[in-house]
Design a protein around this motif. Structure first.
Motif, PDB file in Angstrom:
ATOM      1  N   SER A 182       0.739  -1.391   0.006  1.00 29.87           N
ATOM      2  CA  SER A 182      -0.027  -0.009  -0.153  1.00 29.87           C
ATOM      3  C   SER A 182       0.822   1.188  -0.004  1.00 29.87           C
ATOM      4  CB  SER A 182      -1.006   0.013   1.245  1.00 29.87           C
ATOM      5  OG  SER A 182      -0.139   0.002   2.533  1.00 29.87           O
ATOM      6  N   THR A 183       2.051   1.204   0.759  1.00 32.38           N
ATOM      7  CA  THR A 183       2.916   2.285   0.704  1.00 32.38           C
ATOM      8  C   THR A 183       3.568   2.688  -0.590  1.00 32.38           C
ATOM      9  OG1 THR A 183       3.226   1.975   3.278  1.00 32.38           O
ATOM     10  CG2 THR A 183       5.035   3.530   1.985  1.00 32.38           C
ATOM     11  N   GLU A 236       3.997   5.757  -5.554  1.00 32.41           N
ATOM     12  CA  GLU A 236       3.823   5.819  -7.078  1.00 32.41           C
ATOM     13  C   GLU A 236       2.673   6.728  -7.558  1.00 32.41           C
ATOM     14  OE1 GLU A 236       2.933   2.780 -10.730  1.00 32.41           O
ATOM     15  OE2 GLU A 236       3.256   1.936  -8.700  1.00 32.41           O
ATOM     16  N   ALA A 237       1.379   6.927  -6.865  1.00 31.31           N
ATOM     17  CA  ALA A 237       0.560   7.842  -7.231  1.00 31.31           C
ATOM     18  C   ALA A 237       0.774   9.164  -6.854  1.00 31.31           C
ATOM     19  CB  ALA A 237      -0.807   7.243  -6.556  1.00 31.31           C
ATOM     20  N   GLU A 284       7.085  10.967   0.762  1.00 40.28           N
ATOM     21  CA  GLU A 284       8.412  10.619   1.081  1.00 40.28           C
ATOM     22  C   GLU A 284       8.326   9.424   2.354  1.00 40.28           C
ATOM     23  OE1 GLU A 284      11.940  13.003   1.178  1.00 40.28           O
ATOM     24  OE2 GLU A 284      10.828  14.563   0.364  1.00 40.28           O
ATOM     25  N   VAL A 285       9.046   8.641   2.154  1.00 40.27           N
ATOM     26  CA  VAL A 285       9.226   7.438   3.440  1.00 40.27           C
ATOM     27  C   VAL A 285      10.445   7.912   4.148  1.00 40.27           C
ATOM     28  CG1 VAL A 285       9.592   5.175   4.099  1.00 40.27           C
ATOM     29  CG2 VAL A 285       8.229   5.624   2.163  1.00 40.27           C
ATOM     30  N   ILE A 286      10.357   8.528   5.323  1.00 42.26           N
ATOM     31  CA  ILE A 286      11.311   8.964   6.040  1.00 42.26           C
ATOM     32  C   ILE A 286      11.792   7.940   7.223  1.00 42.26           C
ATOM     33  CG2 ILE A 286      11.097  11.311   5.239  1.00 42.26           C
ATOM     34  CD1 ILE A 286       9.836  11.867   7.901  1.00 42.26           C
ATOM     35  N   GLY A 287      11.146   7.054   7.584  1.00 36.42           N
ATOM     36  CA  GLY A 287      11.547   6.272   8.557  1.00 36.42           C
ATOM     37  C   GLY A 287      10.551   4.975   8.956  1.00 36.42           C
ATOM     38  N   HIS A 311      -4.559   6.116   0.603  1.00 36.49           N
ATOM     39  CA  HIS A 311      -3.735   4.972   1.229  1.00 36.49           C
ATOM     40  C   HIS A 311      -4.868   4.064   1.893  1.00 36.49           C
ATOM     41  CE1 HIS A 311       0.189   4.257   3.581  1.00 36.49           C
ATOM     42  NE2 HIS A 311      -0.491   3.063   3.109  1.00 36.49           N
ATOM     43  N   GLN A 312      -5.907   4.514   2.323  1.00 36.45           N
ATOM     44  CA  GLN A 312      -6.930   3.833   3.016  1.00 36.45           C
ATOM     45  C   GLN A 312      -7.696   2.573   1.952  1.00 36.45           C
ATOM     46  OE1 GLN A 312      -7.929   3.286   6.384  1.00 36.45           O
ATOM     47  NE2 GLN A 312      -8.498   1.327   5.507  1.00 36.45           N
ATOM     48  N   GLN A 313      -7.817   3.360   0.900  1.00 41.47           N
ATOM     49  CA  GLN A 313      -8.402   2.526  -0.100  1.00 41.47           C
ATOM     50  C   GLN A 313      -7.567   1.615  -0.761  1.00 41.47           C
ATOM     51  OE1 GLN A 313      -9.234   4.718  -3.927  1.00 41.47           O
ATOM     52  NE2 GLN A 313      -8.866   2.997  -5.087  1.00 41.47           N
ATOM     53  N   GLN A 314      -6.277   1.783  -0.610  1.00 33.12           N
ATOM     54  CA  GLN A 314      -5.406   0.882  -1.183  1.00 33.12           C
ATOM     55  C   GLN A 314      -5.205  -0.364   0.007  1.00 33.12           C
ATOM     56  OE1 GLN A 314      -3.267   0.646  -4.034  1.00 33.12           O
ATOM     57  NE2 GLN A 314      -4.965   2.056  -4.496  1.00 33.12           N
TER      58      GLN A 314
END
Length: 208
Positions: free
Chosen positions: A146-147, A152-153, A158-161, A183-186
């Motif tokens: 999901s992340t 991608e979308a 950014e993933v920072i941790g 994100h919740q939909q994914q």
């Protein structure tokens, strides 16, 4: 158990039990979660207390040797003992242990495989000591996939941790609601593909 998880919320149900026992002020969700997980894998009071302390220790950022000497240790220990005392009498815990025992005996000596292909050999030792790969694989599939879909979308994310069982994301404030909704939909779509019968929820810890 299924009705509690799917139709209400296991933590709400346990909190209600605390309140009915006159111990509502003792309810601590994170400590209760540790007790539930420990019970599910047939762990007793020692496993519960150790898990609760480890969780609290991480909050302090202290090494274990410093943590046990700190004033926070006594405070955390009181919470641990109080929560465990209540959880021992919980009908939910009794059901979880019974279900866990049945599941363990049904698969003893065999491998369980999760949706990401992780396999885990069920033995007496591994059931009590190892957080099963087949359960971890559900978390990895939901969290990681999901992340990645969100990034991608929305390239600005950014993933920072990484914190315990969640990713730390930096999200533009002007797109916050839109991205969280996506994100919740994914999470929901992936959960359905994995065969989960209840929808997982995103838990936002902090917003700046």
């Amino acid at each position: 158990i299924q009705l509690i998880v799917e139709n209400s919320n296991i933590w709400v149900e346990i909190k209600k039990q605390f309140e009915e026992a006159g111990r509502g002020h003792l309810f601590n969700k994170r400590a209760v979660k540790i007790c539930v997980y420990a019970s599910y894998f047939l762990g007793g009071d020692t496993a519960m207390r150790k898990g609760i302390h480890e969780n609290f220790r991480k909050d302090t950022g202290l090494l274990n040797k410093d943590y046990v000497k700190s004033s926070y240790y006594e405070e955390a220990n009181k919470i641990a003992v109080d929560v465990i005392t209540q959880m021992r009498t919980s009908e939910i815990i009794g059901l979880l242990k019974a279900y866990s025992l049945t599941l363990k005996e049904a698969y003893l000596g065999n491998n369980l495989t999760g949706p990401t292909g992780d396999t885990w050999l069920v033995t007496e030792e591994s059931w009590r000591r190892v957080y099963p790969n087949y359960l971890i694989s559900f978390e990895i599939a939901l969290l990681a996939k999901s992340t990645l879909n969100v990034i991608e979308a929305y390239p600005s994310v950014e993933v920072i941790g990484h914190y315990h069982d969640g990713c730390v994301l930096m999200i533009p404030t002007d797109k916050y609601d839109e991205i969280i909704k996506y994100h919740q939909q994914q999470i929901g779509d992936i959960g359905k593909k994995l065969g989960l019968s209840f929808i997982q929820q995103i838990e936002v810890r902090r917003k700046y």
